[in-house]
Write a protein that holds these residues in place. Structure first.
Motif, PDB file in Angstrom:
ATOM      1  N   GLY A   1      -6.115   9.729 -17.524  1.00  0.00           N
ATOM      2  CA  GLY A   1      -4.997  10.086 -18.377  1.00  0.00           C
ATOM      3  C   GLY A   1      -3.825  10.702 -17.653  1.00  0.00           C
ATOM      4  O   GLY A   1      -2.937  11.295 -18.289  1.00  0.00           O
ATOM      5  N   LYS A   2      -3.764  10.575 -16.322  1.00  0.00           N
ATOM      6  CA  LYS A   2      -2.657  11.149 -15.554  1.00  0.00           C
ATOM      7  C   LYS A   2      -1.391  10.303 -15.638  1.00  0.00           C
ATOM      8  O   LYS A   2      -0.300  10.767 -15.319  1.00  0.00           O
ATOM      9  N   CYS A   3      -1.546   9.034 -16.011  1.00  0.00           N
ATOM     10  CA  CYS A   3      -0.396   8.144 -16.135  1.00  0.00           C
ATOM     11  C   CYS A   3      -0.756   7.012 -17.094  1.00  0.00           C
ATOM     12  O   CYS A   3      -1.931   6.828 -17.453  1.00  0.00           O
ATOM     13  N   THR A   4       0.230   6.245 -17.496  1.00  0.00           N
ATOM     14  CA  THR A   4      -0.012   5.076 -18.333  1.00  0.00           C
ATOM     15  C   THR A   4      -0.312   3.876 -17.442  1.00  0.00           C
ATOM     16  O   THR A   4       0.017   3.883 -16.242  1.00  0.00           O
ATOM     17  N   PRO A   5      -0.933   2.843 -17.978  1.00  0.00           N
ATOM     18  CA  PRO A   5      -1.154   1.641 -17.176  1.00  0.00           C
ATOM     19  C   PRO A   5       0.134   1.059 -16.613  1.00  0.00           C
ATOM     20  O   PRO A   5       0.175   0.554 -15.491  1.00  0.00           O
ATOM     21  N   GLN A   6       1.218   1.136 -17.396  1.00  0.00           N
ATOM     22  CA  GLN A   6       2.508   0.607 -16.943  1.00  0.00           C
ATOM     23  C   GLN A   6       3.028   1.365 -15.724  1.00  0.00           C
ATOM     24  O   GLN A   6       3.633   0.765 -14.818  1.00  0.00           O
ATOM     25  N   GLN A   7       2.782   2.672 -15.663  1.00  0.00           N
ATOM     26  CA  GLN A   7       3.258   3.467 -14.532  1.00  0.00           C
ATOM     27  C   GLN A   7       2.516   3.151 -13.245  1.00  0.00           C
ATOM     28  O   GLN A   7       3.036   3.369 -12.148  1.00  0.00           O
ATOM     29  N   ALA A   8       1.297   2.641 -13.349  1.00  0.00           N
ATOM     30  CA  ALA A   8       0.502   2.333 -12.159  1.00  0.00           C
ATOM     31  C   ALA A   8       0.885   0.993 -11.540  1.00  0.00           C
ATOM     32  O   ALA A   8       0.559   0.734 -10.377  1.00  0.00           O
ATOM     33  N   LEU A   9       1.571   0.145 -12.272  1.00  0.00           N
ATOM     34  CA  LEU A   9       1.930  -1.174 -11.764  1.00  0.00           C
ATOM     35  C   LEU A   9       2.878  -1.079 -10.571  1.00  0.00           C
ATOM     36  O   LEU A   9       3.778  -0.238 -10.541  1.00  0.00           O
ATOM     37  N   VAL A  10       2.665  -1.954  -9.589  1.00  0.00           N
ATOM     38  CA  VAL A  10       3.522  -2.009  -8.401  1.00  0.00           C
ATOM     39  C   VAL A  10       4.087  -3.421  -8.285  1.00  0.00           C
ATOM     40  O   VAL A  10       3.344  -4.405  -8.319  1.00  0.00           O
TER      41      VAL A  10
ATOM     42  N   GLU B   1       0.803  -1.222   0.000  1.00  0.00           N
ATOM     43  CA  GLU B   1       0.000   0.000   0.000  1.00  0.00           C
ATOM     44  C   GLU B   1       0.838   1.275   0.000  1.00  0.00           C
ATOM     45  O   GLU B   1       0.441   2.301  -0.568  1.00  0.00           O
ATOM     46  N   ASN B   2       2.024   1.225   0.617  1.00  0.00           N
ATOM     47  CA  ASN B   2       2.882   2.419   0.670  1.00  0.00           C
ATOM     48  C   ASN B   2       3.707   2.624  -0.605  1.00  0.00           C
ATOM     49  O   ASN B   2       4.388   3.650  -0.747  1.00  0.00           O
ATOM     50  N   LYS B   3       3.647   1.672  -1.510  1.00  0.00           N
ATOM     51  CA  LYS B   3       4.387   1.789  -2.768  1.00  0.00           C
ATOM     52  C   LYS B   3       3.536   2.369  -3.888  1.00  0.00           C
ATOM     53  O   LYS B   3       4.044   2.684  -4.966  1.00  0.00           O
ATOM     54  N   ILE B   4       2.228   2.531  -3.643  1.00  0.00           N
ATOM     55  CA  ILE B   4       1.322   2.977  -4.698  1.00  0.00           C
ATOM     56  C   ILE B   4       1.483   4.478  -4.967  1.00  0.00           C
ATOM     57  O   ILE B   4       1.420   5.290  -4.054  1.00  0.00           O
ATOM     58  N   VAL B   5       1.713   4.806  -6.217  1.00  0.00           N
ATOM     59  CA  VAL B   5       1.782   6.202  -6.655  1.00  0.00           C
ATOM     60  C   VAL B   5       0.547   6.561  -7.480  1.00  0.00           C
ATOM     61  O   VAL B   5      -0.074   7.598  -7.287  1.00  0.00           O
ATOM     62  N   TYR B   6       0.201   5.692  -8.417  1.00  0.00           N
ATOM     63  CA  TYR B   6      -0.977   5.885  -9.270  1.00  0.00           C
ATOM     64  C   TYR B   6      -1.922   4.703  -9.113  1.00  0.00           C
ATOM     65  O   TYR B   6      -1.499   3.603  -8.760  1.00  0.00           O
ATOM     66  N   ASP B   7      -3.208   4.939  -9.389  1.00  0.00           N
ATOM     67  CA  ASP B   7      -4.174   3.840  -9.359  1.00  0.00           C
ATOM     68  C   ASP B   7      -4.995   3.852 -10.640  1.00  0.00           C
ATOM     69  O   ASP B   7      -4.723   4.617 -11.574  1.00  0.00           O
ATOM     70  N   VAL B   8      -6.024   3.008 -10.677  1.00  0.00           N
ATOM     71  CA  VAL B   8      -6.807   2.849 -11.904  1.00  0.00           C
ATOM     72  C   VAL B   8      -7.486   4.146 -12.326  1.00  0.00           C
ATOM     73  O   VAL B   8      -7.625   4.423 -13.531  1.00  0.00           O
ATOM     74  N   ILE B   9      -7.917   4.955 -11.374  1.00  0.00           N
ATOM     75  CA  ILE B   9      -8.572   6.217 -11.721  1.00  0.00           C
ATOM     76  C   ILE B   9      -7.592   7.171 -12.393  1.00  0.00           C
ATOM     77  O   ILE B   9      -7.937   7.885 -13.345  1.00  0.00           O
ATOM     78  N   ASP B  10      -6.346   7.196 -11.921  1.00  0.00           N
ATOM     79  CA  ASP B  10      -5.328   8.029 -12.566  1.00  0.00           C
ATOM     80  C   ASP B  10      -5.119   7.605 -14.014  1.00  0.00           C
ATOM     81  O   ASP B  10      -4.918   8.445 -14.900  1.00  0.00           O
ATOM     82  N   VAL B  11      -5.188   6.293 -14.255  1.00  0.00           N
ATOM     83  CA  VAL B  11      -5.036   5.789 -15.621  1.00  0.00           C
ATOM     84  C   VAL B  11      -6.226   6.228 -16.469  1.00  0.00           C
ATOM     85  O   VAL B  11      -6.066   6.720 -17.598  1.00  0.00           O
ATOM     86  N   LEU B  12      -7.435   6.066 -15.952  1.00  0.00           N
ATOM     87  CA  LEU B  12      -8.635   6.420 -16.699  1.00  0.00           C
ATOM     88  C   LEU B  12      -8.709   7.923 -16.983  1.00  0.00           C
ATOM     89  O   LEU B  12      -9.266   8.342 -18.001  1.00  0.00           O
TER      90      LEU B  12
END
Length: 245
Positions: A49-58, A36-47
């Motif tokens: 357009g704030k980040c790519t799906p690859q950037q949300a991966l942890v 949980e402390n490693k998360i920077v982006y989540d699915v909403i950020d991807v939807l």
């Protein structure tokens, strides 16, 4: 999800896997995985357009080939459905051997959104009548041409032998599903959640999980026998002691 027999020369631990938390209300996969402390982006950020799906991966702490795609951590104002989530998965799935979707409980819109993104389905239930009835409703709602896989969780061999808990065969016959594995009741699960440590490789939980992975990836048919240690003379003693606890 790829063909079950696509990787016959590899170990299940070598296969890259992505976990997706599709519970957008009471999501806690990140907590259970300890990331949980490693998360920077989540699915909403991807939807949005704030980040790519690859950037949300942890990446998982223990397994280099295991990644988690985080769910939202706040109130979701973005409207989306299975189409949008399938698009995200399609952008990531070529990088992984398996994509496992953690489905929310119930059979409402969130459930439908998750199962519509999956090629195959694994039903998780416990050997309790109410849970088996719920699993039967879920299977009916899938409307799939394939039999779903079935994992029976928290099975107690001593109670099954004493006919105080539904037996494995009875559950499979009731649900008409393909048994993928049986996971025994084990207090070490609670301890693992508290400490965050990995299971011992020789523990019943780890052994049963390894069997499930091999069955899923390589088409093997190994099912953990949760009743074995309660059979025979010594097994009877264990069963008597377990019954007193």
């Amino acid at each position: 999800h790829r063909d079950l027999h696509s990787f016959p020369t590899r170990r299940s631990s070598d296969l890259s896997t992505m976990l997706i938390d599709m519970d957008f209300g009471l999501n806690n996969l990140d907590v259970l995985m300890g990331i949980e402390n490693k998360i920077v982006y989540d699915v909403i950020d991807v939807l949005e357009g704030k980040c790519t799906p690859q950037q949300a991966l942890v990446q998982d702490f223990f397994e280099n080939n295991l990644y988690i795609f985080p769910s939202t951590h706040g109130f979701c104002k973005v409207r989306f459905g299975a189409k949008e989530l399938c698009q995200i998965i399609s952008e990531l799935e070529d990088s992984f051997d398996y994509v496992i979707i953690d489905c929310p409980a119930g059979i409402d819109g969130g459930f439908r959104r998750a199962v519509d993104c999956a090629d195959e389905h694994i039903i998780i239930t416990t050997p309790h009548l109410s849970a088996v009835r719920d699993a039967d409703k879920v299977i009916d709602s899938l409307k799939s041409s394939k039999y779903p896989y079935l994992v029976i969780n928290r099975a107690r061999g001593d109670l099954i032998l004493d006919s105080k808990m539904l037996g494995i065969k009875a559950i499979c016959d009731t649900l008409n599903a393909q048994l993928l594995g049986v996971i025994p009741e084990d207090d070490n699960v609670t301890l693992q959640m508290l400490t965050g440590e990995q299971f011992d490789k020789n523990s019943p939980i780890q052994i049963s999980m390894n069997m499930i992975a091999k069955n899923l990836c390589f088409g093997e048919n190994q099912i953990y026998d949760c009743t074995k240690k309660y059979k025979g003379f010594l097994g009877g003693i264990r069963k008597g002691l377990r019954g007193r606890v």
